[in-house]
Motif scaffolding. Structure first.
Motif, PDB file in Angstrom:
ATOM      1  N   UNK A  24      -1.229   4.182   0.171  1.00  0.00           N
ATOM      2  CA  UNK A  24      -1.336   2.362   1.612  1.00  0.00           C
ATOM      3  C   UNK A  24      -2.079   2.213   1.085  1.00  0.00           C
ATOM      4  N   UNK A  25      -2.486   1.297   1.321  1.00  0.00           N
ATOM      5  CA  UNK A  25      -3.161   0.195   1.663  1.00  0.00           C
ATOM      6  C   UNK A  25      -3.413  -0.956   0.317  1.00  0.00           C
ATOM      7  N   UNK A  26      -4.430  -1.572   0.439  1.00  0.00           N
ATOM      8  CA  UNK A  26      -4.522  -2.297  -1.305  1.00  0.00           C
ATOM      9  C   UNK A  26      -5.399  -1.152  -2.469  1.00  0.00           C
ATOM     10  N   UNK A  27      -4.562  -1.101  -3.711  1.00  0.00           N
ATOM     11  CA  UNK A  27      -5.182   0.544  -4.027  1.00  0.00           C
ATOM     12  C   UNK A  27      -5.757  -0.551  -5.536  1.00  0.00           C
ATOM     13  N   UNK A  84      -4.931  -4.146  -9.540  1.00  0.00           N
ATOM     14  CA  UNK A  84      -4.767  -4.417  -8.044  1.00  0.00           C
ATOM     15  C   UNK A  84      -3.438  -3.897  -7.585  1.00  0.00           C
ATOM     16  N   UNK A  85      -3.195  -3.237  -6.433  1.00  0.00           N
ATOM     17  CA  UNK A  85      -2.091  -2.940  -5.684  1.00  0.00           C
ATOM     18  C   UNK A  85      -1.869  -3.676  -4.480  1.00  0.00           C
ATOM     19  N   UNK A  86      -1.544  -4.224  -4.328  1.00  0.00           N
ATOM     20  CA  UNK A  86      -1.473  -5.152  -2.719  1.00  0.00           C
ATOM     21  C   UNK A  86      -0.907  -4.417  -1.729  1.00  0.00           C
ATOM     22  N   UNK A 105       7.591  -0.095  -1.856  1.00  0.00           N
ATOM     23  CA  UNK A 105       7.347   1.113  -2.450  1.00  0.00           C
ATOM     24  C   UNK A 105       7.048   2.118  -1.505  1.00  0.00           C
ATOM     25  N   UNK A 106       6.743   2.199  -0.508  1.00  0.00           N
ATOM     26  CA  UNK A 106       6.488   3.555  -0.241  1.00  0.00           C
ATOM     27  C   UNK A 106       8.117   3.314   0.611  1.00  0.00           C
ATOM     28  N   UNK A 138       2.967   5.873 -11.130  1.00  0.00           N
ATOM     29  CA  UNK A 138       3.724   6.011 -10.707  1.00  0.00           C
ATOM     30  C   UNK A 138       4.094   5.112  -9.995  1.00  0.00           C
ATOM     31  N   UNK A 139       3.294   5.654  -8.070  1.00  0.00           N
ATOM     32  CA  UNK A 139       4.136   5.196  -7.942  1.00  0.00           C
ATOM     33  C   UNK A 139       3.450   3.313  -7.607  1.00  0.00           C
ATOM     34  N   UNK A 140       2.289   3.112  -8.340  1.00  0.00           N
ATOM     35  CA  UNK A 140       1.797   1.560  -8.341  1.00  0.00           C
ATOM     36  C   UNK A 140       3.111   0.533  -9.527  1.00  0.00           C
TER      37      UNK A 140
END
Length: 838
Positions: free
Chosen positions: A440-443, A454-456, A463-464, A823-825
């Protein structure tokens, strides 16, 4: 003039001294931040002194962002006042980089003359005189202000003669790739160190007195994490051996807090003689003065931490948080020696260490010691090797990159610990447990092939929803395929896509050897395949034979059909010798599952078939009515021609989607077309050429012709396109979807970064499914030609890099959260607002 390749360079000099010219000559434009430029940004006037405060806020902000990213930064301002320099020194300290001052101090007349020649600098000589006076007063105090290095240039000739060489920081050993044996805290236990080195394959060299003074391995080097001394039976012997290995180039060593305290004691500083220091001082008192001098010189020259293997390995005595990797400051050295404490003490009177490793998310493996632990344990890609040898535990080494542990048991308890070695530690995070905060959050994710991505926060939220409700168990979800960019829009009449644009793109990047692979009429599938039924539980902690999932992580079939299909695929792979060739108990394959209707039956029925049925129902009736009207003499020729074209388009649309369907009953009729081996235990294969991957696929076709569909291919030279174009025309003319053009070498780096892993070239009739039955109508076609592919190609490269990163982490056996964040990203990035038809 030498400057570190990561530092904050502060140019100091009066107006007209040549700072901006010097900066342009020796540094890249992006590295230089000018106060004048920042004044212009905030006031549209580079000479507006009223904007100075705002300008320097902007300057400091930009410099901070660059330093945080590890970029050399140059400040082009007068900086003749101590307060201005103090702010910049503090900025360097904040980001743990070295501040370097370069003073340009040509004669006063030179500065005045230069200013007189500039229309925007007509402020007379008084300003220059004042600035040079301020500079002279502060020149001797620059080092006291905190500048690590000061270069002073006193004439135009000196300034013009300068050349700058950028040097590595002492802790930067990224060019040293190993293999290494990282050895934990020794604390004077020389006999155990000798045994451990012997077990690791080192050959000891002894002096005339029989004392070990070096150890050599034919292929490896040792890295010591510090705390060589105190408490144990022979600290001088350990020092003699380690010093000899370091001097001979057979080892590296970082300092521990016990070496730091020993050095201060040997120099006569006021230190408390405790925690085993008294033992070391007694032992050293029996050694010659020359040896003690050598010990002081050795310890004084130790570097706080080392960064090895392209940034993949960091060794520090007490560990190191990611933001300090490769940095240099007193704060970094303190963390390396002592770690971070909470300010509390435990029931044994020892400081409570802050558990930094629990929050670590870095790409580098961090290996350290300092805090004794009964057994070494991996926590978030970090490991502590202090297993309390001097307290009766063991002396432990980590083989890198193999990540194997080798230990020897202590001969006895040499020193009674204040805290029993086997007191249960606070429960650490389970390596295979995922937490919501992991995604969760910015990664920001560090990848080996494409840097930081980066992932916003809003992308993660999208995605979650998908991955938590529909995806397979994350222990089997090692990889999601990236999106693929189409070729640039073709100028060919009637075509949106053509192979010529793929060949031109790759040729423009210097990639000439290409492979064209047919695009199968199926769904992208990732197959995790195990060799035996017990492999999945032993390796991944989950019962089963593996998984077959879509590019969004959903299973294609229910559990029973999935197991049956995996069993058949296992037999095929075994008979083809794939497991044996790769020496692995599991495989991850990239493939297409056919037919498309096996996954997308609802889509076909509710979207494509519905559109086709509606068109076939309405258009013939409209055409018949228009023909009647025309026969009656009404002017409906244009309407009739349009209706007839649309009827033809609808028939083509229906024929296009029907090619993707054939009847299946359970697994009967289901086929798989593998085209790439993604990973196996301890290995990934993105640098193997496609001819190797397709060779594996061909062997699987031979071993299981009823299940495995071959992937046809054609290797071409980017300068000789005719064969590739003809083959594409043949494929699409027979109703095929098209082809994918890839660099034959697979993973390919160009002067501008990664090359696209593949460009899809789809046929005219397949695109009718994507854009609608009437997309070839002139008005529609003209509009569709105006499509922007820049964002799509950027997304494809980012997802590709994340996919490779997840594969590499999985092959190395890293914790599940490290694999899953990549994977999630990939799935998170899929929520970017890009035309899904591209």
């Amino acid at each position: 003039m030498e400057i570190p390749n990561l530092c904050l360079v502060v140019l100091v000099g009066a107006s007209g001294s040549g700072k901006s010219t010097f900066a342009r000559r020796h540094f890249r434009p992006t590295e230089v931040i000018s106060s004048d430029f920042c004044r212009g940004l905030v006031s549209d006037d580079e000479n507006d002194q009223a904007a100075t405060k705002d300008a320097f806020e902007v300057l400091n902000f930009i410099a901070g962002k660059r330093l945080a990213a590890g970029r050399l930064t140059v400040i082009d301002a007068t900086n003749v006042q101590p307060d201005a320099r103090k702010e910049l020194v503090n900025l360097a300290r904040e980001y743990d980089v070295l501040p370097v001052a370069i003073v340009l101090d040509p004669p006063e007349r030179v500065c005045v003359e230069r200013n007189e020649q500039r229309a925007d600098r007509q402020f007379g000589s008084k300003v220059v005189v004042r600035q040079r006076s301020q500079l002279k007063r502060g020149l001797r105090s620059l080092k006291r202000e905190g500048f690590r290095t000061v270069h002073v240039l006193n004439s135009v000739e000196e300034i013009d003669a300068v050349s700058i060489e950028r040097t590595r920081l002492y802790n930067d050993l990224t060019d040293q790739t190993g293999p290494f044996d990282v050895i934990g805290d020794i604390h004077g236990c020389r006999p155990e160190l000798e045994r451990l080195l012997t077990d690791l394959g080192y050959t000891l060299t002894r002096d005339e007195a029989g004392r070990p003074v070096d150890a050599v391995h034919p292929d490896r080097r040792a890295v010591f994490v510090g705390d060589l001394v105190d408490r144990g039976p022979d600290s001088p012997g350990v020092l003699r051996l380690v010093m000899g290995m370091v001097a001979a180039g057979n080892a590296y060593c970082v300092p521990g807090n016990h070496e730091d305290k020993l050095l201060r004691a040997l120099r006569g500083k006021n230190v408390k003689i405790s925690h085993g220091l008294e033992t070391t001082l007694e032992q050293l008192a029996l050694e010659p003065d020359e040896f003690r001098d050598e010990v002081m010189t050795f310890i004084d020259g130790l570097i706080s931490h080392y960064v090895f293997d392209g940034g993949k390995l960091v060794v520090s005595h007490a560990g190191l948080v990611e933001r300090m990797h490769g940095r240099t400051s007193g704060r970094v050295r303190s963390f390396c020696l002592y770690g971070e404490t909470t300010g509390e003490t435990d029931e044994f009177g020892l400081p409570v260490r802050y558990p930094w490793a629990n929050d670590y998310r870095g790409r580098a493996t961090v290996v350290y010691g300092h805090t004794p632990t009964p057994e070494p344990e991996w926590i978030n890609n970090t490991i502590c090797l202090d297993t309390g040898c001097v307290f009766g535990g063991a002396l432990t080494a980590l083989r890198y990159p193999e990540r194997e542990l080798v230990s020897v048991q202590a001969a006895e308890e040499y020193y009674a610990p204040a805290k029993p070695l086997h007191v249960p530690a606070a429960p650490a995070r389970e390596p295979d447990v995922l937490e919501l905060t992991d995604v969760t959050g910015r990664r920001v994710i560090e990848t080996e092939t494409h840097g930081r991505l980066s992932v916003r926060a809003e992308q993660a939220g999208a995605a979650l929803e998908v991955i938590s409700r529909f995806a397979i168990d994350p222990r089997f979800l090692l990889y999601l395929p990236p999106t693929m960019s189409p070729v640039s829009t073709s100028p060919e009449p009637g075509l949106l896509e053509h192979p010529r644009q793929a060949f031109e793109t790759y040729r423009g990047q210097g990639v000439t050897e290409l492979v064209c692979e047919e695009k199968h009429m199926g769904s992208r599938a990732v197959v995790l395949l195990t060799r035996d039924d017990d492999v999945a539980e032993k390796r991944f902690g989950l019962a089963g034979r593996g998984a077959i999932h879509t590019r969004t992580g959903r299973s294609f079939f229910g559990a029973e059909l999935t197991d049956e299909l995996l069993l058949r695929l296992r037999d095929v792979a075994s008979n083809a010798g794939v497991f044996d060739e790769l020496g692995t108990s599991w495989l991850l394959l990239d493939a297409e599952l056919l037919p498309w209707s096996a996954k997308a039956e609802d889509l076909l029925r509710n979207q494509y078939a519905a559109v086709g049925a509606a068109a076939r129902t309405s258009l013939p009736a409209a055409t018949a009515a228009l023909r009647t009207a025309a026969a009656a003499g009404l002017d409906v020729a244009d309407l009739l021609a349009s209706a007839e074209r649309r009827t033809t388009n609808a028939d083509r649309f229906t024929a296009a989607y029907r090619r993707y369907c054939w009847p299946t009953d359970g697994l009967d009729g289901v086929r798989l077309a593998p085209f790439q081996v993604l990973a196996s235990e301890g290995a990934t294969y993105e640098e193997r050429p496609h001819v190797w991957h397709l060779g594996i696929a061909d062997r699987m076709v031979t071993a299981g012709p009823d299940l495995i569909t071959p992937t046809r291919r054609l290797f071409v030279d980017a300068d000789c396109w005719d064969a590739g174009i003809a083959w594409w025309e043949e494929l699409t003319g027979a109703g095929g979807e098209g082809m994918v053009v890839k660099p034959a070498a697979n993973l390919t780096r160009t002067a501008k970064g990664l090359a696209q892993p593949g460009l899809k070239v789809r046929g005219q009739e397949y695109l009718r499914l994507i854009y609608g039955p009437d997309y070839t109508e002139p008005a529609n076609f003209t509009r569709l030609r105006d499509r922007n592919l820049g964002h799509k190609r950027s997304l494809a490269l980012r997802e590709y890099a994340l996919g490779l990163e997840s594969l590499q982490r999985a092959a190395r056996g890293e914790p599940l959260w490290r694999i899953h964040e990549c994977v999630f990203a990939v799935l998170a990035l899929e929520s970017e607002p890009i035309d899904p038809r591209l």
